[in-house]
Scaffold this motif. Structure first.
Motif, PDB file in Angstrom:
ATOM      1  N   LEU A 160      -3.402  31.734   0.296  1.00  0.00           N
ATOM      2  CA  LEU A 160      -4.223  32.697  -0.439  1.00  0.00           C
ATOM      3  C   LEU A 160      -4.454  33.963   0.370  1.00  0.00           C
ATOM      4  O   LEU A 160      -4.409  35.075  -0.170  1.00  0.00           O
ATOM      5  CB  LEU A 160      -5.563  32.068  -0.822  1.00  0.00           C
ATOM      6  CG  LEU A 160      -5.547  31.023  -1.942  1.00  0.00           C
ATOM      7  CD1 LEU A 160      -6.956  30.611  -2.307  1.00  0.00           C
ATOM      8  CD2 LEU A 160      -4.814  31.553  -3.158  1.00  0.00           C
ATOM      9  N   LYS A 161      -4.703  33.809   1.665  1.00  0.00           N
ATOM     10  CA  LYS A 161      -4.920  34.988   2.513  1.00  0.00           C
ATOM     11  C   LYS A 161      -3.671  35.860   2.558  1.00  0.00           C
ATOM     12  O   LYS A 161      -3.759  37.092   2.514  1.00  0.00           O
ATOM     13  CB  LYS A 161      -5.308  34.551   3.926  1.00  0.00           C
ATOM     14  CG  LYS A 161      -6.742  34.040   4.044  1.00  0.00           C
ATOM     15  CD  LYS A 161      -7.089  33.699   5.491  1.00  0.00           C
ATOM     16  CE  LYS A 161      -8.538  33.286   5.623  1.00  0.00           C
ATOM     17  NZ  LYS A 161      -8.910  32.957   7.031  1.00  0.00           N
ATOM     18  N   SER A 162      -2.500  35.229   2.631  1.00  0.00           N
ATOM     19  CA  SER A 162      -1.259  36.008   2.690  1.00  0.00           C
ATOM     20  C   SER A 162      -0.977  36.709   1.371  1.00  0.00           C
ATOM     21  O   SER A 162      -0.311  37.751   1.340  1.00  0.00           O
ATOM     22  CB  SER A 162      -0.081  35.106   3.068  1.00  0.00           C
ATOM     23  OG  SER A 162       0.224  34.186   2.038  1.00  0.00           O
ATOM     24  N   CYS A 163      -1.483  36.147   0.262  1.00  0.00           N
ATOM     25  CA  CYS A 163      -1.307  36.787  -1.047  1.00  0.00           C
ATOM     26  C   CYS A 163      -2.289  37.933  -1.254  1.00  0.00           C
ATOM     27  O   CYS A 163      -1.953  38.946  -1.877  1.00  0.00           O
ATOM     28  CB  CYS A 163      -1.486  35.761  -2.168  1.00  0.00           C
ATOM     29  SG  CYS A 163      -0.176  34.528  -2.273  1.00  0.00           S
ATOM     30  N   LYS A 164      -3.509  37.774  -0.744  1.00  0.00           N
ATOM     31  CA  LYS A 164      -4.544  38.787  -0.971  1.00  0.00           C
ATOM     32  C   LYS A 164      -4.465  39.934   0.020  1.00  0.00           C
ATOM     33  O   LYS A 164      -4.694  41.089  -0.338  1.00  0.00           O
ATOM     34  CB  LYS A 164      -5.933  38.141  -0.911  1.00  0.00           C
ATOM     35  CG  LYS A 164      -7.049  39.139  -1.222  1.00  0.00           C
ATOM     36  CD  LYS A 164      -8.391  38.458  -1.380  1.00  0.00           C
ATOM     37  CE  LYS A 164      -9.469  39.489  -1.730  1.00  0.00           C
ATOM     38  NZ  LYS A 164     -10.781  38.853  -1.941  1.00  0.00           N
TER      39      LYS A 164
END
Length: 238
Positions: A35-39
């Motif tokens: 999720l962090k890499s997507c956001k």
């Protein structure tokens, strides 16, 4: 002076089909990292995701004419290797990776010719910009190549290319990507494609996946993941 890195924070929940399938199988910590890499879009990570751009474009350009021209990929690979010796660092490394990808794809010549020689192919760029939305999450599931059995007048299937030298797709992730892309065509394009014509190719692993005939359980699981992602998105911090 320290070099600053410009990062981009994505406002609305979005994820690639491949990462969504990985999220579905991941541990709690791995899900958070996904999720962090997507956001939070780091330029260095974006550059990695684009490193196979030359190979992708050359493969599309080759197969949309005919599989009879597959051998030209070996010539392209040789050209990229020569070019890699004229540059340094990541530029050289990426050219070599693209050359390896072309050679791996060419190694599938017999398999792909038997499977798709009766169909014509064209670049899927015409559907660029259209998005699949699942439970409030934008899922990037657009393939690179469209398949047709009527000389391109209509779309009967697709091929999505995946490039990952160190982490091959397993069956559940390969089939999941194919199912998501099939859903893309059903919901966005209004086309109910046959599962066996919804293709994902893991280039480095030389593996071909297609959407399973019964994919409701797969889609339900990935839809539940999207609901979770949408709920967690605003809570993700840098």
């Amino acid at each position: 002076m320290l070099k600053t890195i410009d990062i981009k924070v994505v406002k609305d929940p979005q994820i690639t089909a491949k990462m969504l399938c990985e999220y579905n199988e991941a541990s709690a910590l791995a899900r958070l990292n996904i999720l962090k890499s997507c956001k939070v879009k780091n330029p260095a990570v974006i550059a990695i995701s684009k490193r196979y751009g030359d190979a992708r474009d050359l493969i599309i350009g080759c197969v949309q004419h005919s599989f009879e021209f597959m051998e030209v990929l070996k010539v392209y690979a040789g050209d990229l290797r020569k070019k890699s010796r004229t540059v340094t660092g990541k530029s050289s490394e990426n050219l070599i990776l693209c050359a390896e990808a072309l050679e791996k794809f060419y190694a599938m010549d017999d398999l792909l010719t038997k499977r798709f020689n009766h169909m014509s192919m064209r670049n899927a760029g015409s559907i660029k910009g259209k998005k699949l939305l699942i439970n409030g999450v934008i899922v990037s599931a657009r393939p690179e190549i469209l398949l047709s059995n009527d000389s391109g007048l209509s779309t009967h299937g697709f091929i999505k290319l995946c490039f990952n030298k160190t982490k091959p797709l397993n069956d559940s992730i390969g089939q999941g990507i194919a199912s998501l892309s099939r859903r893309y065509f059903k919901e966005v394009e209004g086309l109910d494609l046959l599962p066996e014509d919804c293709i994902v190719i893991d280039v480095f692993a030389n593996k071909v996946f297609c959407a399973p005939k019964r994919d409701k359980r797969i889609i339900d699981g990935l839809s539940a993941c999207c609901a979770e992602i949408a709920d967690r998105w605003e809570k993700i911090t840098l």
